[in-house]
Design a protein around this motif. Structure first.
Motif, PDB file in Angstrom:
ATOM      1  N   PHE A 134       0.828  -1.207   0.000  1.00 23.83           N
ATOM      2  CA  PHE A 134       0.000   0.000   0.000  1.00 23.83           C
ATOM      3  C   PHE A 134       0.864   1.259   0.000  1.00 23.83           C
ATOM      4  N   ILE A 135       2.040   1.173   0.595  1.00 21.63           N
ATOM      5  CA  ILE A 135       2.921   2.344   0.695  1.00 21.63           C
ATOM      6  C   ILE A 135       4.187   2.074  -0.105  1.00 21.63           C
ATOM      7  N   ILE A 136       4.383   2.865  -1.158  1.00 22.57           N
ATOM      8  CA  ILE A 136       5.581   2.761  -1.988  1.00 22.57           C
ATOM      9  C   ILE A 136       6.407   4.030  -1.745  1.00 22.57           C
ATOM     10  N   ASN A 137       7.543   3.884  -1.116  1.00 22.64           N
ATOM     11  CA  ASN A 137       8.297   5.037  -0.636  1.00 22.64           C
ATOM     12  C   ASN A 137       8.701   6.022  -1.733  1.00 22.64           C
ATOM     13  N   ASN A 138       8.959   5.520  -2.925  1.00 23.53           N
ATOM     14  CA  ASN A 138       9.415   6.428  -3.994  1.00 23.53           C
ATOM     15  C   ASN A 138       8.322   6.742  -5.007  1.00 23.53           C
ATOM     16  N   ASP A 139       7.068   6.481  -4.662  1.00 20.99           N
ATOM     17  CA  ASP A 139       5.969   6.759  -5.586  1.00 20.99           C
ATOM     18  C   ASP A 139       4.753   7.226  -4.774  1.00 20.99           C
ATOM     19  N   ALA A 140       4.680   8.513  -4.520  1.00 18.54           N
ATOM     20  CA  ALA A 140       3.590   9.058  -3.708  1.00 18.54           C
ATOM     21  C   ALA A 140       2.240   8.902  -4.392  1.00 18.54           C
ATOM     22  N   GLU A 141       2.207   8.914  -5.727  1.00 17.37           N
ATOM     23  CA  GLU A 141       0.937   8.866  -6.452  1.00 17.37           C
ATOM     24  C   GLU A 141       0.279   7.488  -6.348  1.00 17.37           C
ATOM     25  N   ILE A 142       1.051   6.411  -6.567  1.00 14.84           N
ATOM     26  CA  ILE A 142       0.456   5.079  -6.417  1.00 14.84           C
ATOM     27  C   ILE A 142       0.105   4.838  -4.950  1.00 14.84           C
ATOM     28  N   THR A 143       0.895   5.418  -4.055  1.00 14.27           N
ATOM     29  CA  THR A 143       0.559   5.302  -2.630  1.00 14.27           C
ATOM     30  C   THR A 143      -0.803   5.951  -2.364  1.00 14.27           C
ATOM     31  N   LYS A 144      -1.017   7.139  -2.926  1.00 14.16           N
ATOM     32  CA  LYS A 144      -2.305   7.810  -2.741  1.00 14.16           C
ATOM     33  C   LYS A 144      -3.449   6.976  -3.323  1.00 14.16           C
ATOM     34  N   ALA A 145      -3.228   6.376  -4.490  1.00  5.75           N
ATOM     35  CA  ALA A 145      -4.264   5.555  -5.119  1.00  5.75           C
ATOM     36  C   ALA A 145      -4.625   4.382  -4.210  1.00  5.75           C
ATOM     37  N   ARG A 146      -3.606   3.751  -3.634  1.00  6.71           N
ATOM     38  CA  ARG A 146      -3.879   2.602  -2.764  1.00  6.71           C
ATOM     39  C   ARG A 146      -4.458   3.041  -1.421  1.00  6.71           C
ATOM     40  N   LEU A 147      -4.066   4.214  -0.975  1.00  9.60           N
ATOM     41  CA  LEU A 147      -4.688   4.741   0.241  1.00  9.60           C
ATOM     42  C   LEU A 147      -6.173   5.044   0.006  1.00  9.60           C
ATOM     43  N   ALA A 148      -6.495   5.481  -1.217  1.00  8.73           N
ATOM     44  CA  ALA A 148      -7.907   5.703  -1.560  1.00  8.73           C
ATOM     45  C   ALA A 148      -8.677   4.387  -1.480  1.00  8.73           C
ATOM     46  N   LEU A 149      -8.046   3.312  -1.966  1.00 10.23           N
ATOM     47  CA  LEU A 149      -8.675   1.997  -1.882  1.00 10.23           C
ATOM     48  C   LEU A 149      -8.857   1.575  -0.424  1.00 10.23           C
ATOM     49  N   VAL A 150      -7.829   1.799   0.386  1.00 10.76           N
ATOM     50  CA  VAL A 150      -7.923   1.461   1.816  1.00 10.76           C
ATOM     51  C   VAL A 150      -9.026   2.287   2.476  1.00 10.76           C
ATOM     52  N   GLN A 151      -9.106   3.575   2.110  1.00 18.70           N
ATOM     53  CA  GLN A 151     -10.159   4.427   2.676  1.00 18.70           C
ATOM     54  C   GLN A 151     -11.536   3.885   2.303  1.00 18.70           C
ATOM     55  N   GLY A 152     -11.683   3.410   1.081  1.00 14.82           N
ATOM     56  CA  GLY A 152     -12.959   2.814   0.673  1.00 14.82           C
ATOM     57  C   GLY A 152     -13.308   1.605   1.517  1.00 14.82           C
ATOM     58  N   VAL A 153     -12.311   0.759   1.757  1.00 15.14           N
ATOM     59  CA  VAL A 153     -12.535  -0.435   2.582  1.00 15.14           C
ATOM     60  C   VAL A 153     -12.918  -0.040   4.005  1.00 15.14           C
ATOM     61  N   VAL A 154     -12.173   0.898   4.572  1.00 15.20           N
ATOM     62  CA  VAL A 154     -12.429   1.338   5.948  1.00 15.20           C
ATOM     63  C   VAL A 154     -13.835   1.936   6.074  1.00 15.20           C
ATOM     64  N   SER A 155     -14.224   2.752   5.107  1.00 14.63           N
ATOM     65  CA  SER A 155     -15.548   3.387   5.155  1.00 14.63           C
ATOM     66  C   SER A 155     -16.663   2.356   5.115  1.00 14.63           C
ATOM     67  N   VAL A 156     -16.529   1.368   4.244  1.00 16.43           N
ATOM     68  CA  VAL A 156     -17.585   0.366   4.100  1.00 16.43           C
ATOM     69  C   VAL A 156     -17.613  -0.565   5.311  1.00 16.43           C
ATOM     70  N   LEU A 157     -16.442  -0.928   5.820  1.00 18.33           N
ATOM     71  CA  LEU A 157     -16.429  -1.748   7.041  1.00 18.33           C
ATOM     72  C   LEU A 157     -17.114  -1.005   8.187  1.00 18.33           C
ATOM     73  N   ALA A 158     -16.798   0.273   8.330  1.00 16.47           N
ATOM     74  CA  ALA A 158     -17.419   1.063   9.401  1.00 16.47           C
ATOM     75  C   ALA A 158     -18.921   1.173   9.197  1.00 16.47           C
ATOM     76  N   SER A 159     -19.345   1.367   7.954  1.00 18.25           N
ATOM     77  CA  SER A 159     -20.767   1.490   7.644  1.00 18.25           C
ATOM     78  C   SER A 159     -21.517   0.203   7.982  1.00 18.25           C
ATOM     79  N   GLY A 160     -20.988  -0.921   7.505  1.00 17.14           N
ATOM     80  CA  GLY A 160     -21.653  -2.194   7.750  1.00 17.14           C
ATOM     81  C   GLY A 160     -21.675  -2.564   9.214  1.00 17.14           C
ATOM     82  N   LEU A 161     -20.570  -2.323   9.917  1.00 17.38           N
ATOM     83  CA  LEU A 161     -20.539  -2.613  11.353  1.00 17.38           C
ATOM     84  C   LEU A 161     -21.537  -1.733  12.104  1.00 17.38           C
TER      85      LEU A 161
END
Length: 597
Positions: free
Chosen positions: A558-585
């Motif tokens: 999820f975190i690529i030290n030399n590529d902030a943009e792909i890191t942001k893209a994967r963080l967006a995916l993680v944020q989506g997962v976190v939001s839906v888990l919180a919603s369903g719970l």
């Protein structure tokens, strides 16, 4: 004025496109007017290798279109191939249509998740329709046991699910405070009252409630009345003891429910139906009689298994068979008092009078034979304007490391709800009571539900939410301005280049997120909150699997030290997962922790 109508989710969007294509073909081909598209669905294919979505449109519309399903499927497919959201369309078998979407559909779906946060999946399906969900409704004769617990959690989660899906939900508890069992409670409390005054009562007589939980009731009666009740006839002291015992038992029941974070909007007293100045039970029976639905007659002897309310005598009967029941039902006992069923008819008529045409009752496993008669009665007293869905909650087998748990000392003959919650916690109880369909027997192992392993679903799902927040904390070394609060973080990640999420595991996770709104609506329509629990476990499993792959394949981290943009893209995916888990719970009434230790 801000429009709060939920945006159409991806499955609804594709369904609308399929409907539009069918409408166009209907106009071109002269199909009959008013063709029903409600049977057309868009859903995930059973085999993921067949594409992203599938529709049955050709199968269900071929008859009206007066053509073969396969030919209609080809015509629908031809038009869908011109759609800018769809990459390919395949016709399979006799006329099934499989769709593969363009990658942009999934990245756009993630943007929707980020934009809506924990409101993602919220639906207008219910259109603010009033729904009465009655659950628990345990007799106020003692503390709640683990069997009540399952019905309580199921009913509360169902109410939460329906609210999220746009219904106007009232949570109701029916207090059975008018039957013979509360007189037994009163006599049991009176015995404890005598004990509180210093009398040696010896063994609790057969037929009275033996648990120690009635000692405080006896002490309260002694504190309030001294020894005055001893000189009164039973007809005088029984209502006093009954009122005190019911009030104290209901306070205890409400406390037990509060331990599970369950609160009802309405506590409806059965006794109020007959003691509120007008006898609603008699009034309801008279109403049914005026319609010809009550008569004097004899019931034929039961065939096969005996019927519990059969008496070979002339009696007052409700014509239940006219409304779908197997046999007509007694309304008066041999002593002239009303049956419990008569009170139940009056109670459900009261619900209808309060504006509820959509009623859901959650009952225990021993009430399955009671469903048809109550549904028949509701048809009769509402002229078919109201409907009742009864959800049966099966038994809970309480275990510890696979062995049956001994009975509670305090209750006398069962394990109390509070004892279970105190031992394993509210979250474990709520999630595990929902991690099986309500009409299947549930094995609840006190040792297993606190394990920190994949085999413990509640831990695994909550750990998914906590792991997502751990990723955010670690990511700030690469993305130092990543906000801590969820709304700000989602807004920050909204412009992330999510089109760079191209690994099959990442795309699978995007598909799983896009499925959530459809799961919510399907679960709400079926009155099955366990579907949310199952979905959350699958989502958490895919998330954990992707995290684990990143350990073996560094380019997928999820975190690529030399590529902030792909890191942001994967963080967006993680944020989506976190939001839906919180919603369903949240729908299930379970906490979504940011950290777990």
């Amino acid at each position: 004025m801000v429009d709060k109508t939920p945006a159409p989710h991806l499955f609804a969007d594709v369904l609308a496109r399929v409907h539009a294509v069918c409408g166009a073909l209907a106009a071109e081909g002269g199909w009959p007017a008013g063709i029903d598209l409600s049977r057309v669905v868009v859903e995930p294919p059973r085999d993921a290798g067949h594409g992203d979505m599938a529709t049955n449109a050709a199968m269900v519309l071929a008859k009206e279109a007066k053509t073969k399903p396969r030919d209609l499927a080809e015509a629908i497919a031809a038009k869908l191939r011109a759609d800018d959201l769809i990459a390919s369309v395949d016709v399979a078998g006799p006329g099934f249509i499989n769709l593969t979407l363009k990658p942009k559909a999934w990245s756009d779906a993630l943007q929707t998740v980020l934009g809506e946060g924990e409101s993602y999946g919220r639906s207008s399906l219910g259109a603010a329709q009033k729904v009465n969900v009655e659950y628990v409704s345990a007799n106020p004769t003692g503390p709640m046991h683990v069997g009540h617990c399952r019905g309580a959690v199921f009913g509360d989660a169902l109410a939460g699910l329906l609210t999220f899906a746009g219904y106007d939900v009232t949570r109701e508890y029916y207090i059975n405070d008018a039957g013979a069992q509360v007189d037994v409670l009163a006599r049991s409390a009176y015995l404890r009252y005598r004990e509180a005054l210093g009398e040696a009562i010896g063994e609790i007589p057969e037929g009275l409630y033996p648990g120690d939980y009635l000692k405080p009731v006896g002490q309260a009666l002694a504190a309030q009345y001294g020894d005055k009740l001893l000189t009164m006839p039973e007809s005088a002291w029984l209502p006093l003891a009954r009122g005190k015992a019911i009030a104290m038992m209901m306070d205890e029941i409400k406390g037990d429910l509060a331990a599970l974070n369950i609160k009802h909007d309405v506590f409806f007293s059965e006794r109020s139906l007959i003691e509120s100045g007008n006898n609603r039970v008699a009034e309801t029976v008279d109403y049914l009689r005026s319609k010809g639905d009550v008569y004097e007659g004899r019931l034929p002897p039961p065939k096969g298994a005996p019927v519990e309310d059969y008496e070979d005598r002339e009696q007052t009967l409700f014509r239940a068979t006219a409304y779908g029941d197997d046999v007509d039902r007694p309304l008066l006992k041999s002593d002239g008092s009303y049956t419990y069923f008569a009170s139940d008819i009056a109670y459900h008529r009261n619900k209808f009078d309060r504006g509820f045409t959509d009623m859901i009752d959650v009952w225990g496993a021993d009430h399955g034979g009671y469903i048809k008669r109550v549904q028949a009665a509701i048809k009769a007293v509402t002229a078919g304007k109201a409907a009742l869905d009864v959800k049966i909650v099966q038994l809970v087998k309480l275990l510890r490391n696979g062995e049956p748990v001994k009975m509670s000392k305090r209750s006398g003959d069962f394990v109390t709800l509070r004892e279970v919650v105190d031992e394993v916690g509210k979250d474990a109880v709520r999630f595990m009571m929902l991690y099986r369909k309500n009409d299947a027997v549930l094995d609840f192992d006190l040792a297993k539900v606190i394990e920190q392993s994949r085999e413990n679903p509640v831990f695994y799902v909550q750990y998914g939410h906590a792991r997502g927040h751990s990723v955010f904390r670690n990511a700030r070394e690469v993305v130092p301005d990543l906000p801590e609060e969820a709304p700000a973080r989602a807004a920050f990640l909204a412009n992330a280049p999510v089109e760079r999420l191209t690994d099959p595991a990442e795309l699978d996770l995007l598909r799983r997120l896009a499925l959530y709104p459809r799961i919510v609506e399907a679960a709400a329509l079926a009155h099955e909150p366990h579907r949310i629990a199952f979905y959350l476990y699958d989502l958490a499993s895919e998330f954990h699997a992707l995290w684990t792959r990143g350990r073996d394949l560094p380019y997928l981290r999820f975190i690529i030290n030399n590529d902030a943009e792909i890191t942001k893209a994967r963080l967006a995916l993680v944020q989506g997962v976190v939001s839906v888990l919180a919603s369903g719970l949240a729908i299930l009434g379970v906490n979504a922790p940011d950290e777990m230790r």
